[in-house]
Design a protein around this motif. Structure first.
Motif, mmCIF file in Angstrom:
data_model
loop_
_atom_site.group_PDB
_atom_site.id
_atom_site.type_symbol
_atom_site.label_atom_id
_atom_site.label_comp_id
_atom_site.label_asym_id
_atom_site.label_seq_id
_atom_site.Cartn_x
_atom_site.Cartn_y
_atom_site.Cartn_z
ATOM 1 N N THR A 11 10.036 2.940 -0.519
ATOM 2 C CA THR A 11 9.322 3.193 -1.667
ATOM 3 C C THR A 11 9.927 4.158 -2.415
ATOM 4 O O THR A 11 10.519 5.149 -2.072
ATOM 5 N N HIS A 29 4.659 -0.427 6.478
ATOM 6 C CA HIS A 29 3.233 -0.750 6.436
ATOM 7 C C HIS A 29 2.664 -1.162 7.672
ATOM 8 O O HIS A 29 3.083 -1.683 8.646
ATOM 9 N N LYS A 30 1.611 -0.397 7.940
ATOM 10 C CA LYS A 30 0.380 -0.490 9.298
ATOM 11 C C LYS A 30 0.403 -2.049 9.537
ATOM 12 O O LYS A 30 0.227 -2.327 10.670
ATOM 13 N N TYR A 80 -4.073 5.273 1.316
ATOM 14 C CA TYR A 80 -3.604 4.656 2.501
ATOM 15 C C TYR A 80 -3.018 5.566 3.547
ATOM 16 O O TYR A 80 -2.558 5.089 4.741
ATOM 17 N N ASN A 81 -2.876 6.953 3.467
ATOM 18 C CA ASN A 81 -2.201 7.965 4.323
ATOM 19 C C ASN A 81 -1.051 7.895 4.466
ATOM 20 O O ASN A 81 -0.428 7.840 5.766
ATOM 21 N N TYR A 82 -0.020 7.396 3.849
ATOM 22 C CA TYR A 82 1.316 7.356 3.677
ATOM 23 C C TYR A 82 1.898 8.575 2.932
ATOM 24 O O TYR A 82 1.313 9.223 2.197
ATOM 25 N N ASP A 83 3.064 8.928 3.863
ATOM 26 C CA ASP A 83 3.545 10.289 3.103
ATOM 27 C C ASP A 83 4.389 10.107 1.981
ATOM 28 O O ASP A 83 5.515 10.199 1.917
ATOM 29 N N PHE A 84 3.803 9.923 0.864
ATOM 30 C CA PHE A 84 4.440 9.718 -0.585
ATOM 31 C C PHE A 84 3.281 9.894 -1.546
ATOM 32 O O PHE A 84 2.245 9.381 -1.324
ATOM 33 N N PRO A 85 3.582 10.794 -2.509
ATOM 34 C CA PRO A 85 2.466 10.957 -3.351
ATOM 35 C C PRO A 85 2.116 9.711 -4.309
ATOM 36 O O PRO A 85 3.011 9.186 -4.685
ATOM 37 N N ALA A 126 0.737 -1.198 -0.107
ATOM 38 C CA ALA A 126 0.106 -0.196 0.056
ATOM 39 C C ALA A 126 0.886 1.369 -0.192
ATOM 40 O O ALA A 126 0.662 2.375 -0.893
ATOM 41 N N TYR A 127 2.028 1.285 0.933
ATOM 42 C CA TYR A 127 2.750 2.441 0.782
ATOM 43 C C TYR A 127 3.429 2.662 -0.484
ATOM 44 O O TYR A 127 3.909 3.782 -0.679
ATOM 45 N N ARG A 130 10.594 5.006 -7.257
ATOM 46 C CA ARG A 130 9.938 4.588 -8.439
ATOM 47 C C ARG A 130 11.213 5.322 -9.515
ATOM 48 O O ARG A 130 11.707 6.499 -9.205
ATOM 49 N N LEU A 171 11.475 5.332 4.234
ATOM 50 C CA LEU A 171 10.181 4.754 3.822
ATOM 51 C C LEU A 171 10.142 3.605 3.139
ATOM 52 O O LEU A 171 9.132 2.576 3.340
#
Lengths: 179, 235
Positions: B124, B108-109, A27-32, A19-20, B126, B122
């Motif tokens: 992540t 991830h939560k 999912y309200n993560y700090d990434f666009p 999700a992130y 691209r 973080l």
């Protein structure tokens, strides 16, 4: 001359923690996010439709860690959307888009690519529309599906939205395509 | 429009939908035969990459989430080339990346593994392939982590990669592993791939790609399904 064919890179599951990376803003993560369920950011008016549904596992339980992508192209409009099933209280997905136009007399549809933990390979299905009775009746792909399974790929118009539930297994198992 | 020559998933290298050793497949694998659809213009639809605005640090996971200091762990740079099955490069295609941190913890939560979250990482990012299909990103080498599939189950260290290519059938989500991981032989997700395909998931260490005093270099080439001779016009 025979060309050398490269072996395909094998698929692996999207896993539970996508999700992130793929749907961060939803999912309200700090990434666009690059893309979300709103496929009509520059379109207004009554041509906009909503498609919503739930993905069910073989026990009939909603799947809360699937991700869907919608890809559509009717020659005039190309659209792409993505949504995860982990943020809605019922684990529903929701897309807003415009209904594609029929091409060459075939029924209009939207491609769906479905990913989830527990799938080593993604699945392909299609969303057809219940209010396209005449075109659905003559569509070559729909007619190639056994009649009793055909309605599993037809979204039902309910009020202002289309409802498209996906069943991975069982009596109501959605038709998945070989692509 | 280019002619489209689809190729199916190659069963010699691709995993099946159902693999009982990976228990989550049991209730999630389609059980009825797949149906071959009539080809459609829509199958050649890709996302409009020109509409995607990548951030200037999206390709550098060691920097794109810094709050106060550099993230902890072994800095690496991953290079690779994306081609189709004929070896033709896939230019300007998006690669999305996500992974655990060096301690084997995802932000991830849902991840409850009792390993530390790195406030500066973080996990992540691209990047987009260049005109020759080459890509490059910087990150921290991820750690192995436990999961609940079976007693004492651990995933080998891996980086998740998501790619599009030029048509709906070239869509790929995969995992890049690291050479000689002792966890390979215990991992049902890695071993769901037939033996012939497993090496294709393992990156190679490359001293020539290693940046002196900065980052260890790995190579991971990716082959997407498809034979279409001309690049998709994503306009």
């Amino acid at each position: 001359m025979k060309e050398k064919i490269q072996l395909q890179t094998p698929s692996q599951t999207i896993g539970p923690y996508f999700a992130y990376g793929l749907t961060p803003e939803q999912y309200n993560y700090d990434f666009p996010s690059l893309v979300d369920g709103n496929m009509v950011k520059n379109v207004h008016g009554n041509e906009v439709i909503t498609i919503t549904g739930i993905v069910y596992d073989g026990h009939g339980n909603p799947i809360d860690d699937a991700m869907l992508e919608l890809w559509q192209n009717d020659g005039e409009h190309k659209r792409f959307g993505r949504y995860g099933t982990g943020t809605d209280k019922n684990n529903a997905f929701t897309f807003t888009t415009i209904k594609p136009k029929p091409i060459d007399g075939n029924a209009p549809f939207i491609n769906v690519i479905l990913f989830m933990r527990g799938q080593l390979l993604h699945s392909y299905t299609r969303i057809y529309f219940s209010d396209e009775v005449a075109l659905n009746a003559t569509d070559e792909t729909l007619r190639s599906i056994p009649e009793e399974r055909r309605e599993t790929v037809v979204a039902k118009k309910e009020g202002e939205s289309y409802v498209f539930n996906i069943h991975m297994q069982g009596d109501k198992e959605t038709v998945f395509f070989k692509l | 429009m280019s002619s489209i020559l689809n190729t199916g998933f190659d069963p010699e290298v691709q995993p099946p939908y159902l693999d009982t050793a990976y228990k989550s497949t049991i209730l999630r694998a389609p059980s009825k035969p797949l149906i071959m659809p009539k080809k459609s213009l829509s199958d050649t639809t890709g996302p409009l990459f020109k509409d995607f605005n990548l951030g200037s640090l999206d390709h550098d996971l060691t920097k794109n989430a810094i709050k106060i200091a550099e993230p902890l762990g072994e800095r690496i740079v991953v290079h690779g080339k994306v081609t189709n099955e004929k070896g033709q490069p896939i230019p300007h295609t998006l690669i999305e990346i996500w992974q655990a941190n060096s301690a084997g913890r995802y932000v991830h939560k849902v991840d409850q593994h009792a390993a530390p979250i790195d406030p500066n990482f973080l996990g992540t990012g691209r990047c987009i392939t260049d005109a020759e299909g080459n890509y490059k990103f910087y990150t921290i080498k991820p750690g192995a982590y436990p999961w609940g599939n079976h007693p004492n189950a651990w995933r080998p260290a891996h980086i998740h990669l998501s790619l599009f290519g030029n048509q709906i059938s070239s869509r790929l989500i995969t995992q890049m592993y690291f050479p000689n991981d002792p966890l390979f032989k215990y991992d049902p997700i890695f071993n769901a791939v037939p033996p012939k395909g497993r090496d294709l998931l393992v990156s190679t260490f490359d001293l020539n790609l290693t940046e002196p005093s900065f980052a260890l270099g790995y190579r991971f080439n990716i082959v997407l399904r498809g034979h279409n001779a001309t690049p998709f016009e994503n306009q």
